[in-house]
Structures are given as C-alpha cells and as structure tokens.
Motif scaffolding. Structure first.
Motif, PDB file in Angstrom:
ATOM      1  N   PHE A   1       0.838  -1.193   0.000  1.00 59.41           N
ATOM      2  CA  PHE A   1       0.000   0.000   0.000  1.00 59.41           C
ATOM      3  C   PHE A   1       0.875   1.246   0.000  1.00 59.41           C
ATOM      4  CE2 PHE A   1      -2.746   3.132   2.265  1.00 59.41           C
ATOM      5  CZ  PHE A   1      -3.862   3.082   1.441  1.00 59.41           C
ATOM      6  N   GLY A   2       0.479   2.267  -0.780  1.00 52.99           N
ATOM      7  CA  GLY A   2       1.279   3.483  -0.762  1.00 52.99           C
ATOM      8  C   GLY A   2       0.664   4.579  -1.599  1.00 52.99           C
ATOM      9  N   TRP A   3       1.357   5.715  -1.621  1.00 56.94           N
ATOM     10  CA  TRP A   3       0.882   6.826  -2.420  1.00 56.94           C
ATOM     11  C   TRP A   3       2.015   7.568  -3.095  1.00 56.94           C
ATOM     12  CZ3 TRP A   3      -1.592  10.549   1.769  1.00 56.94           C
ATOM     13  CH2 TRP A   3      -0.598  11.081   2.588  1.00 56.94           C
ATOM     14  N   LEU A   4       1.627   8.359  -4.085  1.00 59.51           N
ATOM     15  CA  LEU A   4       2.528   9.243  -4.812  1.00 59.51           C
ATOM     16  C   LEU A   4       1.899  10.627  -4.775  1.00 59.51           C
ATOM     17  CD1 LEU A   4       5.025   9.486  -6.790  1.00 59.51           C
ATOM     18  CD2 LEU A   4       3.389   9.082  -8.640  1.00 59.51           C
ATOM     19  N   TYR A   5       2.720  11.659  -4.559  1.00 59.70           N
ATOM     20  CA  TYR A   5       2.197  13.010  -4.373  1.00 59.70           C
ATOM     21  C   TYR A   5       3.068  14.014  -5.109  1.00 59.70           C
ATOM     22  CZ  TYR A   5       1.232  17.457  -1.964  1.00 59.70           C
ATOM     23  OH  TYR A   5       0.941  18.771  -1.671  1.00 59.70           O
ATOM     24  N   SER A   6       2.420  15.011  -5.700  1.00 55.60           N
ATOM     25  CA  SER A   6       3.111  16.124  -6.333  1.00 55.60           C
ATOM     26  C   SER A   6       2.807  17.406  -5.556  1.00 55.60           C
ATOM     27  CB  SER A   6       2.670  16.286  -7.793  1.00 55.60           C
ATOM     28  OG  SER A   6       3.182  17.477  -8.352  1.00 55.60           O
ATOM     29  N   GLU A   7       3.812  18.245  -5.379  1.00 56.92           N
ATOM     30  CA  GLU A   7       3.617  19.505  -4.653  1.00 56.92           C
ATOM     31  C   GLU A   7       2.536  20.369  -5.275  1.00 56.92           C
ATOM     32  OE1 GLU A   7       7.009  21.956  -3.790  1.00 56.92           O
ATOM     33  OE2 GLU A   7       8.292  20.220  -3.435  1.00 56.92           O
ATOM     34  N   VAL A   8       2.403  20.273  -6.573  1.00 52.31           N
ATOM     35  CA  VAL A   8       1.394  21.057  -7.291  1.00 52.31           C
ATOM     36  C   VAL A   8       0.590  20.122  -8.181  1.00 52.31           C
ATOM     37  CG1 VAL A   8       2.808  23.154  -7.281  1.00 52.31           C
ATOM     38  CG2 VAL A   8       2.988  21.548  -9.201  1.00 52.31           C
ATOM     39  N   PRO A   9      -0.639  20.502  -8.536  1.00 53.64           N
ATOM     40  CA  PRO A   9      -1.390  19.661  -9.480  1.00 53.64           C
ATOM     41  C   PRO A   9      -0.600  19.467 -10.773  1.00 53.64           C
ATOM     42  CG  PRO A   9      -2.836  21.276  -8.478  1.00 53.64           C
ATOM     43  CD  PRO A   9      -1.434  21.640  -8.056  1.00 53.64           C
ATOM     44  N   ALA A  10      -0.555  18.244 -11.240  1.00 50.12           N
ATOM     45  CA  ALA A  10       0.220  17.902 -12.434  1.00 50.12           C
ATOM     46  C   ALA A  10      -0.713  17.643 -13.610  1.00 50.12           C
ATOM     47  CB  ALA A  10       1.074  16.658 -12.166  1.00 50.12           C
ATOM     48  N   ALA A  11      -0.258  18.032 -14.793  1.00 46.93           N
ATOM     49  CA  ALA A  11      -0.962  17.606 -16.000  1.00 46.93           C
ATOM     50  C   ALA A  11      -0.966  16.084 -16.028  1.00 46.93           C
ATOM     51  CB  ALA A  11      -0.268  18.162 -17.235  1.00 46.93           C
ATOM     52  N   ALA A  12      -2.109  15.494 -16.326  1.00 44.88           N
ATOM     53  CA  ALA A  12      -2.235  14.036 -16.255  1.00 44.88           C
ATOM     54  C   ALA A  12      -2.842  13.486 -17.529  1.00 44.88           C
ATOM     55  CB  ALA A  12      -3.089  13.635 -15.052  1.00 44.88           C
TER      56      ALA A  12
ATOM     57  N   ILE B   1     -11.972  10.926 -13.835  1.00 42.51           N
ATOM     58  CA  ILE B   1     -11.490  12.233 -13.365  1.00 42.51           C
ATOM     59  C   ILE B   1     -10.349  12.771 -14.234  1.00 42.51           C
ATOM     60  CG2 ILE B   1     -12.260  11.834 -10.999  1.00 42.51           C
ATOM     61  CD1 ILE B   1      -9.410  11.223 -10.204  1.00 42.51           C
ATOM     62  N   VAL B   2      -9.498  11.887 -14.755  1.00 39.13           N
ATOM     63  CA  VAL B   2      -8.424  12.357 -15.630  1.00 39.13           C
ATOM     64  C   VAL B   2      -9.012  12.854 -16.949  1.00 39.13           C
ATOM     65  CG1 VAL B   2      -6.387  11.659 -16.954  1.00 39.13           C
ATOM     66  CG2 VAL B   2      -6.632  10.938 -14.574  1.00 39.13           C
ATOM     67  N   SER B   3     -10.015  12.165 -17.461  1.00 39.75           N
ATOM     68  CA  SER B   3     -10.645  12.576 -18.719  1.00 39.75           C
ATOM     69  C   SER B   3     -11.330  13.929 -18.578  1.00 39.75           C
ATOM     70  CB  SER B   3     -11.662  11.526 -19.163  1.00 39.75           C
ATOM     71  OG  SER B   3     -11.038  10.284 -19.396  1.00 39.75           O
ATOM     72  N   GLN B   4     -11.888  14.200 -17.403  1.00 46.55           N
ATOM     73  CA  GLN B   4     -12.608  15.452 -17.177  1.00 46.55           C
ATOM     74  C   GLN B   4     -11.685  16.620 -16.851  1.00 46.55           C
ATOM     75  OE1 GLN B   4     -15.455  14.567 -14.109  1.00 46.55           O
ATOM     76  NE2 GLN B   4     -16.875  13.545 -15.502  1.00 46.55           N
ATOM     77  N   ASN B   5     -10.677  16.359 -16.001  1.00 47.93           N
ATOM     78  CA  ASN B   5      -9.882  17.455 -15.441  1.00 47.93           C
ATOM     79  C   ASN B   5      -8.468  17.561 -15.998  1.00 47.93           C
ATOM     80  OD1 ASN B   5     -12.023  18.044 -13.478  1.00 47.93           O
ATOM     81  ND2 ASN B   5     -11.371  16.146 -12.483  1.00 47.93           N
ATOM     82  N   HIS B   6      -7.948  16.462 -16.522  1.00 42.35           N
ATOM     83  CA  HIS B   6      -6.580  16.420 -17.057  1.00 42.35           C
ATOM     84  C   HIS B   6      -5.543  16.812 -16.005  1.00 42.35           C
ATOM     85  CE1 HIS B   6      -8.663  16.045 -20.850  1.00 42.35           C
ATOM     86  NE2 HIS B   6      -9.238  17.209 -20.651  1.00 42.35           N
ATOM     87  N   LYS B   7      -5.893  16.613 -14.730  1.00 37.08           N
ATOM     88  CA  LYS B   7      -4.988  16.945 -13.634  1.00 37.08           C
ATOM     89  C   LYS B   7      -5.048  15.859 -12.565  1.00 37.08           C
ATOM     90  CE  LYS B   7      -3.843  21.271 -14.861  1.00 37.08           C
ATOM     91  NZ  LYS B   7      -2.449  21.680 -15.172  1.00 37.08           N
ATOM     92  N   LEU B   8      -3.904  15.603 -11.920  1.00 43.28           N
ATOM     93  CA  LEU B   8      -3.845  14.784 -10.712  1.00 43.28           C
ATOM     94  C   LEU B   8      -2.768  15.369  -9.807  1.00 43.28           C
ATOM     95  CD1 LEU B   8      -4.007  11.037 -11.903  1.00 43.28           C
ATOM     96  CD2 LEU B   8      -5.775  12.297 -10.668  1.00 43.28           C
TER      97      LEU B   8
END
Length: 400
Positions: free
Chosen positions: A34-45, A65-72
């Motif tokens: 189990f784990g996570w990945l994080y970016s300091e700022v919203p990233a283009a996805a 959510i990626v199709s709608q927002n293009h951000k993660l």
C-alpha cells in the motif's frame, strides 16, 4: 528508432516536486502492499486504461477524473486486492479512499487517482485502508515501486535526465505486471512522473500514440485483466515553458517518454510469470504499420513459438505458420526469418543452418526473432517471453 543521445539513464529517484511512501498494511502476508505518490502542485495528467468490459472501480474512477480534469496531484495504490467486480461497494470504497487522501493532503478529491491490483472479486478491507492512509507521509522513499507488485519477481523502474529549453529535467517511471498481459496492457499498472511542463492537450495524445507501440505490443499469456492503467504526470516544476507539439524541444520529450515506456514494457515482458527469456520480434518491410505490429505481436503471443523457445528448439515452422494465421497483407513468397543472428528462412524457403548452434543461442536471456517481409516500408516490434512449466504452476494456485 529512438534517439538515445538526448538523455541519460540514472539511478531511480523522483523528479522535482514528487514524493512517495509505502507500507505493509496486511493485504499481503509480509510484503509492502500500500502506498501513495504526491506532487507539490497539481500535475498535467494523461491516462490509458483497460479495454476489458469489466473495468475495476478504481480504474473506472481514475479514468473519469483524468478525462474530465486532465490533472492529478496524488495517486493511492494497493496490491493483493483488485477491487474489481465488487459492485456499488467497490465504487463507494474508491470514493472513500479519494476523500481520506484529499483530507490528509489538503487537496481536492478530484485530484486523487486510485489504483488497485490483485485478486478479482474481493472488496477492500477499509479499516486497514483507512489506517494505512493515516500512516503515510511524504518522503523521497521509492518503496511504492515495490508495493504495487503481485506475482512480479522484481521491480520495474527507470529514471532518465534530459534537457528542455536548456533546463535539466527528469522523468521516472515504474510499473508492475507479470501475467494477464494482452492485448491492451492487461494486469499492469504503470506510472510515469516528470517535472517537465507539458500542455494538457499535448500529453494525452502523445501517451496514446506511444502506448500503441510499447505497452500494447507486449504479451505474456493472451489474457486481459480488469485493472490495467498507465498514468503520466507532468508537474512543470522544472519551470520550462509548457511544451506543445510545436515546441522546438517537443521531439526530445517525445523520445524520452517513448524510451521510458518501452523500457518498462520490456521489463514487464521479461518478467512474465515463470519466464526465463525476453523475446523480441521485429517485423520489417510490411505494407502498413498495423500489419507490422500485428505480425510481431502474433509471433511473441503464439503458445507454440513460446514453448519452442523455452525448449531452445529452432523450429521456424511455428513462426511462419503464426505469420500465415494473421490477417495482415503480405507476399507469402518473399519472407526471410532470422533467429537471433542466424538466417533460417530465405524467400519463404528453408536454408541450411547449424541447428545445434542456433539452439545454443536460444539458451540466452534475450532472444530476437526478425521477419523481413520484403513487401513494404513499415516496421513493427513486440515483446513477450517463453512459456514454462512454472507459468502453469503459478496460475494453477493463484487464489489458493
């Protein structure tokens, strides 16, 4: 061919602004799960997802959510349990994961992607998931690259550096996948992170294009899973001017991403369940790119070819019969076949070769099969592995 002069492969580390952590929360007996990945700022996805009609809840939600927002800005991931075919409860659990991660990181839930891999038909133990999220922190740890593994025998990781607009940038990718790899990625997860700034409308079509010639050109066993997903995150913290396909350095970025995707695809193929050999099929001079790719993938996907290669049997008849079974268009009288560097067929007829010498070459870890159709100007590549006794053993007892 990829121009590798524009980048340097390095030890694995996260690009600027990315952090990660991983834990063992009891989904597996002992290993990280189990784990996570994080970016300091919203990233283009950008993302590419399973074609299986039974799309798992986390994959479906992340695609939405990626199709709608293009951000993660974050991805939460687990192994051992796929959260697939779990109905409304599975969907609810995905939303709960998003909410808990968003609250802890103080970001919006729609910036949280969710990825799961493992046994189909089992719901997530949410008490363990909640406790696991509570225990995660933001570190430079690369343990997440281990936590997503299932029947994999090794990590699949790569980092490279390259320059965009004179600025040194980094791209790092990691993946999991060992079985059920066909025909559109299958039971694999792959994540690519970079600190390059890329326009939202540039990243998605580029990932689509390059996935077709990398992840979609590998096969292990002819089965397709419910959870496969490739995500690419570009957080822009290298501070370059955002790239578009008109930018002078666009080709450098494209070749860097192509290289990372291809390397991860090859690592997955080489680590197929029970595999002892990576098999690369190159098809030359086809009438179309589609034909070249279809033939190369059919070769590495043939159970008869895979079994022969496991046994170091230079039986080229299995290769040519596989070619003949494809719907591709070609002249059946002009085909040359090489096994490794040895010519075994010329103009669709057998040539004399030293069977013992060719057989010895098939005992190495990497095998190259080359088919020249002499019938066009397009080439294609695919990667697979041999078919071994161990594959049957692994999959005869997978859930027990």
């Amino acid at each position: 061919m990829i121009n590798t002069n524009n980048f340097i492969e390095t030890d694995f580390e996260w690009p600027t602004g990315f952090y990660s952590d991983a834990k063992h929360i009891g989904l597996k007996h002992e290993k990280l799960d189990f784990g996570w990945l994080y970016s300091e700022v919203p990233a283009a996805a950008a993302g590419v997802y399973t074609t299986n009609k039974f799309c798992a809840a986390p994959t479906a939600k992340t695609k939405e959510i990626v199709s709608q927002n293009h951000k993660l800005q974050a991805i939460i991931a687990n192994s051992a349990i796929a959260n697939s075919c779990t109905g409304l409860q599975g969907e609810k659990d995905v939303l709960t994961e998003q909410t808990l991660v968003a609250e802890k990181l103080n970001i919006e839930p729609y910036l949280v992607g969710v990825a799961s891999t493992g046994l189909i038909g089992t719901c997530l133990p949410m008490k363990k998931i909640k406790k696991g999220i509570d225990g995660l922190s933001l570190t430079s740890s690369t343990d997440l690259t281990k936590a997503i593994l299932t029947t994999d025998t090794k990590q699949k990781i790569i980092s490279i550096t390259f320059k965009i607009q004179g600025i040194t940038c980094k791209m790092s990718g990691f993946a999991k996948g060992s079985g059920m790899i066909h025909p559109k990625m299958a039971t694999m997860l792959a994540f690519i992170t970079t600190d390059v700034a890329v326009g939202d409308d540039t990243l998605q079509p580029l990932l689509n294009e390059l996935t077709d010639v990398t992840f979609n050109q590998i096969t292990v066993d002819g089965d397709t899973s419910t959870n496969d997903m490739v995500l690419t995150l570009a957080n822009g913290m290298a501070n370059n001017e955002p790239l578009t396909n008109e930018s002078p350095d666009y080709q450098v970025f494209k070749e860097a991403l192509h290289f990372v995707l291809q390397k991860l695809a090859q690592k997955i193929a080489a680590d197929g369940e029970g595999a002892t050999k990576l098999v690369e099929a190159n098809v030359l001079e086809a009438q179309s790119k589609m034909d070249a790719q279809a033939i190369s993938k059919a070769i590495v996907g043939s159970s008869l070819v895979k079994a022969a290669l496991f046994g170091a049997d230079p039986n080229w008849g299995r290769i040519i019969s596989t070619i003949g079974a494809t719907p591709a268009t070609y002249n059946p009288e002009t085909i040359d076949i090489k096994i490794n560097e040895f010519l075994v067929v010329k103009q669709s007829l057998a040539v004399d070769f030293d069977k013992e010498e060719v057989s010895d070459s098939l005992k190495q870890d990497v095998i190259t099969l080359t088919v020249d159709l002499h019938d066009g100007q397009y080439d294609g590549q695919a990667w697979g592995c041999d078919l071994t006794y161990k594959y049957v053993k692994i999959n005869a007892t997978y859930s027990s």
